[in-house]
Enzyme design. Structure first.
Site, PDB file in Angstrom:
ATOM      1  N   THR A  16      -4.374   4.728   4.049  1.00 33.40           N
ATOM      2  CA  THR A  16      -4.003   6.050   3.558  1.00 33.40           C
ATOM      3  C   THR A  16      -5.237   6.776   3.046  1.00 33.40           C
ATOM      4  OG1 THR A  16      -1.887   5.105   2.880  1.00 33.40           O
ATOM      5  CG2 THR A  16      -2.449   7.287   2.022  1.00 33.40           C
ATOM      6  N   ASP A  59      -5.871  -3.640  -4.329  1.00 37.26           N
ATOM      7  CA  ASP A  59      -6.290  -3.972  -2.967  1.00 37.26           C
ATOM      8  C   ASP A  59      -7.806  -3.930  -2.840  1.00 37.26           C
ATOM      9  OD1 ASP A  59      -6.197  -1.212  -3.422  1.00 37.26           O
ATOM     10  OD2 ASP A  59      -5.663  -0.731  -1.359  1.00 37.26           O
ATOM     11  N   ARG A  60      -8.442  -3.017  -3.571  1.00 35.69           N
ATOM     12  CA  ARG A  60      -9.901  -2.917  -3.534  1.00 35.69           C
ATOM     13  C   ARG A  60     -10.545  -4.143  -4.187  1.00 35.69           C
ATOM     14  NH1 ARG A  60     -12.169   2.316  -5.951  1.00 35.69           N
ATOM     15  NH2 ARG A  60     -13.973   1.577  -4.757  1.00 35.69           N
ATOM     16  N   GLY A 118       0.819  -1.199   0.000  1.00 36.56           N
ATOM     17  CA  GLY A 118       0.000   0.000   0.000  1.00 36.56           C
ATOM     18  C   GLY A 118       0.854   1.249   0.000  1.00 36.56           C
TER      19      GLY A 118
END
Length: 249
Positions: free
Chosen positions: A122, A99-100, A8
């Site tokens: 973040t 990541d989503r 990330g």
């Protein structure tokens, strides 16, 4: 053993799976990554495979190359073109953070559908799957640390504050600047999440499962006026990577 790597903007999470069980995890700041960290934390004899999700291109490439060289393994790289078992119903699938996609995938596989995954890092993202388990989009807003750092950098007098300094038992109204900032950012974030969850449910015209993940999930959950989260799983993305690896092999 499978090594799952979630890269990330703020942190890199490395999870070691034996079959379906997360045996060990460690987290490092993304900007502090160097290959010696892999040497220090990876037992080459045990790691037989690897899967990587990255939203930071250059560091993702470095990690991929280091794993190839150190472990003689070619990692699976998650992207919208990987072809795992989920339709991506958005205008530009290639622009969605991997990541989503991973969060959306595991929500339907591990829990139930429809579902909303609220990932607090973040940025705070809402990743939404419909009753078929397909990714249909979501919501993005600045994360807690991003808001705090923005206030510090954009003003001459507001201090740099750590989110963990927040006292959930404190009052909303504060007489000291640091406490006032934490009250505004963290409580404001929690209330924004509450309102956005309600809006999403209304637009979906159903009652989806709501899953919280990310570094601030517990902190925000404790600050919510109403209990909006059905499940809190801080390792959801790592479990999603493990599930995608199993589906591809």
């Amino acid at each position: 053993m499978l090594l799952a790597v979630d890269i990330g903007n703020t942190n890199i999470s490395l999870g070691f799976f034996e079959k379906n069980k997360l045996e060990y995890k460690f987290v490092i700041p993304t900007l502090e990554y160097h290959k010696e960290i892999l040497l220090e934390n990876i037992n080459a004899k045990n790691v037989k495979s690897c899967i990587i999700s990255s939203v930071v291109n250059d560091i993702g490439e470095n990690v991929e190359n280091d794993i190839k060289n150190l472990l003689n393994i070619t990692p699976i790289i998650v992207s919208s073109k990987l072809g795992f078992d989920m339709k991506i119903k958005t205008e530009y699938p290639e622009k969605i953070g991997t990541d989503r996609l991973v969060n959306a995938y595991i929500a339907g596989k591990k829990y139930s559908k429809p579902a909303i995954v609220v990932d607090m890092g973040t940025a705070t993202t809402f990743d939404i799957i419909d009753s078929n388990g397909d990714f249909i989009g979501g919501v993005i807003l600045p994360g807690i640390n991003t808001q705090l750092k923005s206030l510090n950098k954009s003003t001459s007098k507001l201090p740099d504050i750590m989110p963990n300094d927040f006292d959930k038992k404190s009052t909303t109204i504060n007489t000291e600047t640091s406490k006032a900032i934490l009250s505004g950012v963290i409580r404001g974030h929690a209330y924004a999440i509450e309102g956005l969850i309600d809006d999403c449910k209304r637009e979906l015209n159903t009652n989806p499962l709501v899953i919280a993940t990310g570094g601030f999930a517990k902190l925000v959950s404790e600050s919510l006026k109403y209990h909006k989260f059905d499940i809190i799983n801080s390792d959801l993305t790592l479990y999603g990577l493990q599930a995608i690896y199993e589906q591809k092999n």
